[in-house]
Design a protein around this motif. Structure first.
Motif, PDB file in Angstrom:
ATOM      1  N   UNK B  69      73.074  29.865  33.803  1.00 44.51           N
ATOM      2  CA  UNK B  69      71.773  29.857  33.120  1.00 44.51           C
ATOM      3  C   UNK B  69      71.591  31.063  32.201  1.00 44.51           C
ATOM      4  N   UNK B  70      72.668  31.736  31.899  1.00 42.22           N
ATOM      5  CA  UNK B  70      72.554  32.913  31.031  1.00 42.22           C
ATOM      6  C   UNK B  70      73.144  32.652  29.651  1.00 42.22           C
ATOM      7  N   UNK B  81      75.234  41.376  32.805  1.00 44.62           N
ATOM      8  CA  UNK B  81      76.115  42.118  33.700  1.00 44.62           C
ATOM      9  C   UNK B  81      76.919  41.081  34.475  1.00 44.62           C
ATOM     10  N   UNK B  86      79.825  35.625  41.157  1.00 43.85           N
ATOM     11  CA  UNK B  86      78.538  35.031  40.794  1.00 43.85           C
ATOM     12  C   UNK B  86      78.494  34.824  39.293  1.00 43.85           C
ATOM     13  N   UNK B  87      77.597  33.984  38.834  1.00 44.81           N
ATOM     14  CA  UNK B  87      77.366  33.959  37.387  1.00 44.81           C
ATOM     15  C   UNK B  87      76.786  35.312  36.963  1.00 44.81           C
ATOM     16  N   UNK B  88      76.804  35.611  35.681  1.00 45.96           N
ATOM     17  CA  UNK B  88      76.270  36.905  35.254  1.00 45.96           C
ATOM     18  C   UNK B  88      74.755  36.974  35.421  1.00 45.96           C
ATOM     19  N   UNK B  89      74.207  38.190  35.274  1.00 44.87           N
ATOM     20  CA  UNK B  89      72.758  38.391  35.316  1.00 44.87           C
ATOM     21  C   UNK B  89      72.301  38.892  33.968  1.00 44.87           C
ATOM     22  N   UNK B  90      71.075  38.560  33.626  1.00 54.05           N
ATOM     23  CA  UNK B  90      70.477  39.132  32.417  1.00 54.05           C
ATOM     24  C   UNK B  90      70.039  40.550  32.764  1.00 54.05           C
TER      25      UNK B  90
END
Lengths: 299, 542
Positions: B69-70, B81, B86-90
């Motif tokens: 979702x990024x 990041x 995990x998927x990345x984070x905003x």
């Protein structure tokens, strides 16, 4: 009290002062003397909260899964708790939850078969920001749910608002959670005795969210001129049921940017570029329909 | 019927030849091919390899090309990041950093990783023409949170117009992204908007509905299907989600599947999801995963349901668990075998409940729930009982049995309870999946109290002890007692005690004689060996 590593959970909306409170907690003698593990569950700008936590003799874990929410973060949370139990073996875990974390989810995690004999929740402390709680909680369900699930409520930033506003907020919080002791503070400075008096209540049946007995918000808009007398009469008639109102109002003779906070009305020149009547209201124990009806009669 | 037709049939709210299975493989595909989540999500080649590996191994009916979702936020300039599992984070919300809403250009489909994902979609489409490909886009409200952060909740009051302008921008991004996925070959566009679980239905209708509905309209206009994904405690918004007119609503385990079924199907909207992601798929065994899948399929029925987890599969989910769910979906025989196995296993552990509650002085109310903290109907059922019991002043005791615990599951099976939540009164099923009105519950409890009173009177036996020296006064007492027993027709044994030691055991001294003591007995069980748990209940009454 059952066995397991105690967990103190800090909840509260972003900006309520959780990190300040956490730093304060870490300096309390009763906590400083213990082996502490921290879990910082971020949502906002990554690492910011984590960096703000004062350096000290504790082990810190950050859950930075800002992109995903609710169920998705549970995996990381469980893994982190497992790691803490295995590698850190602390005397206390403090969890600073994100402002959008549902506290019942966190409780369930610790209650899960994998963790229930290893950890126990000692206290769930929720911070409510005296300056903005009612505004945020009208839109963000989690802000209310965090209050409802708390074992203790800390009303922070009390130095920034009139005493009457603090009293109003205390009443609202008491209705949302009648059992939780309340403490009014500034800068998150809670005494150790407050922490000691809290006991975690395992709720078999959480307080249901009663739609009529809560914060309701409504947006109103019209192209018609607003009858000034009727508008202010509506504000007066709602009394304590109207917590906040903010927005543009076009009366027959002028346009104003009106703000109402706990009955205090201020009128300002409208900001450039705004026209037409459009404002938002937040009510307490007044259904949305009644809020809309009260103001719709003004045009 | 091939896999794609099966998914489409379910999405059209029809009855496919069997329930379609769509594992939401996101970064878990990286684990399948032995690379980290960040490497996987940054490479078209690895994405194609990973999803192909998932298709080959899991033989799903549908699969998402990516679950990240990024992607849009990154293309719009938000920093990310990256994580290994995990998927990345905003990591920065551009609208609270250095950008204004007015300065944001329309979403550039050539920016960030969008071309990578679209290329991967095209290649997977070509290689797998018969499978339903899902293109996942960030829902407008969640994208708005990526851009503005949680300030959005403040601004809903401070500046709702701004929030609405932001939502228009995010709507347009979503329409662009959805179009790109359909053009690349996706059959289904999933609008993933988990942050909507944070708001109530009023705010949803004001700040989400007007901006999501056109996204589904655009998907439909391109000949594809639209699914609305949400996770978290979003039960309050399911009806509002349906009003956005998606073809499908997909939920996680926080919302009871029967609730979603009952909201969606009358509106001709299909539904999906609800497999337990963490407790079962990640941490459970293959058999537990299969049982969970069977439970979902039994609740959903065979029309308009897509078997799926509630969110993307964790990176390290055991592939054996996902294999197992697939087999259950595809193979009705395996499903029947497991169901039989469950019942035989459960019966081996059944408690003998024939005497449960029946001879206790109290009325025992057992509420069998998923978990009142997670399941709203369970919560309200527990609440209903909790409110009524104080009126019976200690006569009625209640307990919640959360079936997430094994002992509760055994208890439930022993009471022959098949649905949750259910209220049992003294071991008898009384209210099934229905929260009784207060008066109804009181009436049911009162009825049981009356029954029990009759039962107890019938079962009671008593002894009368006449304590004394056996002289004249004792003989008089005996004569009077015999007369009373005769006149009442009671089943009472008369025992004379003159041994001083025994008299002391009654707490009496010689100066207090003659005395008479009545002892009552209750028959608690006959011809059975009562369970320890049941004997405990009887002893508590003493």
């Amino acid at each position: 009290m059952s066995g397991g590593i105690p967990i103190v959970l800090l909840t509260g909306y972003l900006g309520a002062g959780k990190t300040t409170l956490l730093n304060h907690l870490l300096r309390l003698p009763g906590i400083r003397s213990r082996k502490v593990a921290l879990i910082i569950n971020e949502f906002g700008p990554l690492g910011i909260d984590g960096k703000l936590v004062a350096p000290g003799d504790y082990t810190k874990f950050e859950l930075n899964k800002g992109s995903l929410f609710c169920i998705c973060i549970k995996t990381d949370f469980i893994r982190t708790l497992e790691t803490i139990a295995r590698e850190v073996k602390p005397d206390l875990v403090i969890v600073e939850a994100t402002g959008v974390a549902d506290p019942c989810d966190l409780g369930q995690l610790v209650d899960s078969p994998h963790l229930k004999d290893v950890f126990r929740i000692d206290a769930n402390i929720c911070l409510a920001d005296a300056t903005g709680f009612t505004q945020v909680a009208a839109f963000l369900r989690t802000a209310k749910r965090q209050v409802m699930w708390a074992d203790g409520l800390v009303i922070n930033k009390c130095d920034l608002v009139p005493v009457a506003d603090v009293e109003t907020l205390k009443g609202i919080l008491r209705e949302l959670n009648p059992d939780a002791p309340q403490l009014t503070v500034s800068h998150g400075r809670i005494p150790e005795s407050f922490l000691a008096q809290l006991t975690h209540r395992v709720r078999l049946a959480p307080i249901p969210e009663a739609p009529l007995a809560e914060l309701a918000s409504a947006s109103l808009q019209t192209e018609c001129p607003v009858n000034e007398a009727a508008f202010f009469a509506a504000i007066a008639s709602l009394g304590g049921g109207l917590l906040r109102l903010k927005g543009m109002v076009c009366f027959s003779d002028r346009s104003s940017f009106v703000e109402v906070v706990n009955g205090r009305v201020t009128e300002k020149e409208p900001p450039a570029g705004l026209s037409g009547t459009a404002f938002t209201v937040i009510g307490w124990k007044v259904p949305k329909d009644e809020l809309v009806a009260a103001f719709s009669r003004c045009w | 019927m091939n896999s794609k037709q099966r998914v489409v049939s379910a999405l059209r709210c029809e009855k496919p030849d069997r329930v379609p299975w769509v594992p939401f493989v996101g970064c878990h595909a990286g684990a399948l091919i032995g690379v980290s989540a960040d490497d996987y999500l940054k490479s078209e080649e690895l994405m194609v390899q990973g999803i192909q590996a998932a298709i080959d191994r899991y033989t799903p009916d549908g699969i998402p090309v990516s679950f990240d979702l990024q992607i849009e936020a990154e293309a719009l300039g938000c920093d990310l990041v990256w994580a290994k599992e995990n998927p990345p984070s905003v990591s920065g919300h551009i609208l609270i950093q250095n950008r204004t809403l007015e300065s944001l250009a329309p979403l550039d489909l050539k920016a960030g990783r969008i071309p990578l994902v679209m290329n991967a979609t095209r290649r997977l489409r070509t290689a797998n023409p018969d499978i339903a490909l899902y293109g996942l886009i960030t829902g407008p409200f969640t994208l708005a949170l990526h851009l503005l952060g949680t300030d959005i909740f403040m601004k809903m009051f401070d500046d709702p117009d701004y929030v609405k302008r932001l939502m228009i921008y995010c709507r347009d991004c979503a329409i662009s992204m959805a179009g790109a996925f359909v053009d690349a070959g996706c059959d289904v566009v999933a609008v993933v908007d988990p942050m909507t679980s944070q708001i109530g239905p009023d705010q949803f209708r004001e700040f989400v509905t007007p901006y999501v509905t056109p996204v589904f309209e655009s998907v439909r206009a391109r000949g594809a299907y639209g699914s609305f994904f949400v996770c978290g405690h979003a039960q309050q918004n399911i009806a509002a989600m349906c009003e956005c007119l998606p073809d499908n609503v997909s939920i996680d385990e926080n919302i009871p599947l029967d609730f979603v079924r009952d909201v969606c199907l009358p509106r001709k909207i299909s539904f999906g999801g609800n497999l337990q992601l963490t407790a079962v798929l990640l941490l459970g065994t293959p058999e537990e995963a299969q049982r969970n899948a069977i439970a979902c399929m039994e609740v959903s029925g065979d029309t308009g349901y897509v078997l799926a987890p509630g969110c993307d599969l964790p990176f390290g989910v055991p592939p054996a668990n996902i294999d197992a769910v697939g087999r259950i979906a595809r193979d009705p025989y395996e499903r029947e075998v497991l169901k039989a196995k469950v019942s035989s296993k459960a019966s081996a552990e059944l408690l003998d409940m024939s005497q449960y509650g029946g001879t206790s002085d109290k009325i025992i109310v057992d509420i069998i729930t998923l978990d009142s903290e997670a399941c709203a109907p369970c919560q309200y059922m527990v609440e209903a009982v909790r409110k009524v019991t104080p009126e019976f002043e200690g006569i009625v005791e209640w307990r919640e049995h959360k079936i997430k615990y094994r002992e509760s599951l055994v208890f439930m099976t022993s009471l022959m309870v098949r649905n949750v939540p259910t209220i049992c009164i003294d071991g008898q099923i009384v209210f099934v999946s229905r929260i009784p009105a207060r008066d109804e519950l009181i009436a049911a409890l009162q009825k049981r109290i009356n029954e029990k009173l009759r039962l107890k009177i019938a079962q009671r036996k008593a002894s009368v002890y006449i304590l004394g020296d056996g002289g004249e006064s004792c003989r008089s007492i005996r004569a009077n007692t015999e007369k009373a027993v005769r006149e009442l027709g009671a089943d009472v044994e008369i025992i004379e005690v003159s041994d001083e030691r025994k008299i002391y055991e009654f707490g009496l001294t010689p100066v207090m004689l003659p005395a008479m003591v009545v002892a009552r007995y209750q028959v608690k069980s006959t011809k059975v060996v009562p369970e320890t748990a049941i004997i405990k209940e009887w002893i508590k009454d003493v």
